[in-house]
Design a protein around this motif. Structure first.
Motif, PDB file in Angstrom:
ATOM      1  N   SER A  17     -21.453  44.975  -7.122  1.00 25.80           N
ATOM      2  CA  SER A  17     -22.051  43.969  -7.776  1.00 25.80           C
ATOM      3  C   SER A  17     -23.682  43.910  -7.547  1.00 25.80           C
ATOM      4  N   TYR A  18     -24.033  44.831  -6.345  1.00 27.13           N
ATOM      5  CA  TYR A  18     -25.327  44.890  -5.965  1.00 27.13           C
ATOM      6  C   TYR A  18     -26.265  45.966  -6.683  1.00 27.13           C
ATOM      7  N   LEU A  19     -25.346  46.958  -7.510  1.00 25.92           N
ATOM      8  CA  LEU A  19     -26.070  48.053  -7.920  1.00 25.92           C
ATOM      9  C   LEU A  19     -27.222  47.707  -8.909  1.00 25.92           C
ATOM     10  N   ASP A  20     -28.275  48.538  -8.755  1.00 27.15           N
ATOM     11  CA  ASP A  20     -29.602  48.243  -9.508  1.00 27.15           C
ATOM     12  C   ASP A  20     -30.340  46.852  -9.298  1.00 27.15           C
ATOM     13  N   VAL A  25     -31.759  45.096   3.622  1.00 30.88           N
ATOM     14  CA  VAL A  25     -30.779  45.659   4.538  1.00 30.88           C
ATOM     15  C   VAL A  25     -31.219  45.651   5.811  1.00 30.88           C
ATOM     16  N   LEU A  26     -30.441  44.717   6.473  1.00 28.79           N
ATOM     17  CA  LEU A  26     -30.714  44.680   8.083  1.00 28.79           C
ATOM     18  C   LEU A  26     -29.886  45.746   8.877  1.00 28.79           C
ATOM     19  N   LEU A  27     -30.499  46.523   9.580  1.00 31.47           N
ATOM     20  CA  LEU A  27     -29.825  47.911  10.357  1.00 31.47           C
ATOM     21  C   LEU A  27     -29.568  47.106  11.795  1.00 31.47           C
ATOM     22  N   ARG A  28     -28.831  48.216  12.426  1.00 33.59           N
ATOM     23  CA  ARG A  28     -28.329  47.668  13.877  1.00 33.59           C
ATOM     24  C   ARG A  28     -29.323  47.705  14.692  1.00 33.59           C
ATOM     25  N   ASP A  29     -30.404  48.539  14.342  1.00 31.13           N
ATOM     26  CA  ASP A  29     -31.651  48.614  15.311  1.00 31.13           C
ATOM     27  C   ASP A  29     -32.542  47.513  14.927  1.00 31.13           C
ATOM     28  N   GLY A  30     -32.201  46.744  14.219  1.00 30.75           N
ATOM     29  CA  GLY A  30     -33.403  45.575  13.949  1.00 30.75           C
ATOM     30  C   GLY A  30     -34.337  45.850  12.621  1.00 30.75           C
ATOM     31  N   ARG A  31     -34.203  46.971  12.093  1.00 27.28           N
ATOM     32  CA  ARG A  31     -35.207  47.261  11.095  1.00 27.28           C
ATOM     33  C   ARG A  31     -34.698  46.395   9.931  1.00 27.28           C
ATOM     34  N   LYS A  32     -35.727  46.232   9.087  1.00 24.31           N
ATOM     35  CA  LYS A  32     -35.188  45.607   7.690  1.00 24.31           C
ATOM     36  C   LYS A  32     -35.764  46.493   6.608  1.00 24.31           C
ATOM     37  N   LEU A  33     -34.951  47.026   5.825  1.00 20.40           N
ATOM     38  CA  LEU A  33     -35.314  47.634   4.652  1.00 20.40           C
ATOM     39  C   LEU A  33     -34.950  46.715   3.224  1.00 20.40           C
ATOM     40  N   LEU A  34     -36.084  47.152   2.324  1.00 12.01           N
ATOM     41  CA  LEU A  34     -36.089  46.527   1.128  1.00 12.01           C
ATOM     42  C   LEU A  34     -36.047  47.665  -0.012  1.00 12.01           C
ATOM     43  N   GLY A  35     -35.186  47.531  -1.163  1.00 14.39           N
ATOM     44  CA  GLY A  35     -35.358  48.543  -2.148  1.00 14.39           C
ATOM     45  C   GLY A  35     -34.024  48.227  -3.253  1.00 14.39           C
ATOM     46  N   ILE A  36     -34.089  49.163  -4.136  1.00 21.11           N
ATOM     47  CA  ILE A  36     -33.001  48.900  -5.258  1.00 21.11           C
ATOM     48  C   ILE A  36     -31.982  49.516  -5.010  1.00 21.11           C
ATOM     49  N   ILE A  79     -26.195  42.920   4.307  1.00 15.67           N
ATOM     50  CA  ILE A  79     -27.078  43.299   2.818  1.00 15.67           C
ATOM     51  C   ILE A  79     -26.947  42.105   2.254  1.00 15.67           C
ATOM     52  N   GLY A  80     -28.138  41.616   1.633  1.00 13.68           N
ATOM     53  CA  GLY A  80     -28.346  40.703   0.857  1.00 13.68           C
ATOM     54  C   GLY A  80     -29.214  41.010  -0.177  1.00 13.68           C
ATOM     55  N   GLU A  81     -28.959  40.229  -1.437  1.00 11.58           N
ATOM     56  CA  GLU A  81     -29.758  40.345  -2.691  1.00 11.58           C
ATOM     57  C   GLU A  81     -30.999  39.536  -2.591  1.00 11.58           C
ATOM     58  N   LEU A  82     -32.241  39.981  -3.142  1.00 15.46           N
ATOM     59  CA  LEU A  82     -33.249  39.332  -3.096  1.00 15.46           C
ATOM     60  C   LEU A  82     -33.550  38.601  -4.389  1.00 15.46           C
TER      61      LEU A  82
END
Length: 128
Positions: A17-20, A25-36, A79-82
């Protein structure tokens, strides 16, 4: 069908349901990634297009471009949709350069290290 099989179906269905869509995305090491989200597999490994790492220090932030990025599923915490209609950050946040955010991260780390060092030096004062 085993529970593991049901978990695989549920995970695949929910990520589909999140494709495209633009995700955080929050990673275990605390980094926050944004992208499609462009692709994923049964292990929740994911491919983000136009990815960037959002680094936040206090009221400062910086989006560091990463391009096409593969994420190993075991490192994903959330993982969460923006919502593209809303502002992503509060108004008081200030965007800075990658160089400035690295300096702010170092200052924050140094302050944390100093606090830990001072705590260790003062342990002898604990009279309990």
């Amino acid at each position: 069908m085993s529970w593991a099989g049901l978990e695989d179906i549920f995970l695949s269905t929910s990520l589909a349901s999140y494709l495209d869509k633009k995700l955080l995305v929050l990673l275990r090491d605390g980094r926050k990634l944004l992208g499609i989200l462009r692709s994923f597999d049964q292990f929740a490994n994911a491919v983000l297009e136009g990815a960037c790492e959002r680094v936040i220090v206090g009221d400062l932030y910086c989006d560091i471009p990463l391009g096409l990025y593969v994420i190993r599923g075991e490192n994903v915490v959330l993982i969460g949709e923006l919502d593209l209609e809303r502002e992503e950050l509060p108004a008081h946040m200030t965007r800075v350069s990658a160089v400035d955010i690295k300096k702010a991260q170092k200052a924050e780390r140094d302050a944390t290290d100093l606090k830990g060092t001072m705590r260790k030096r003062m342990e002898f004062l604990d009279l309990e």
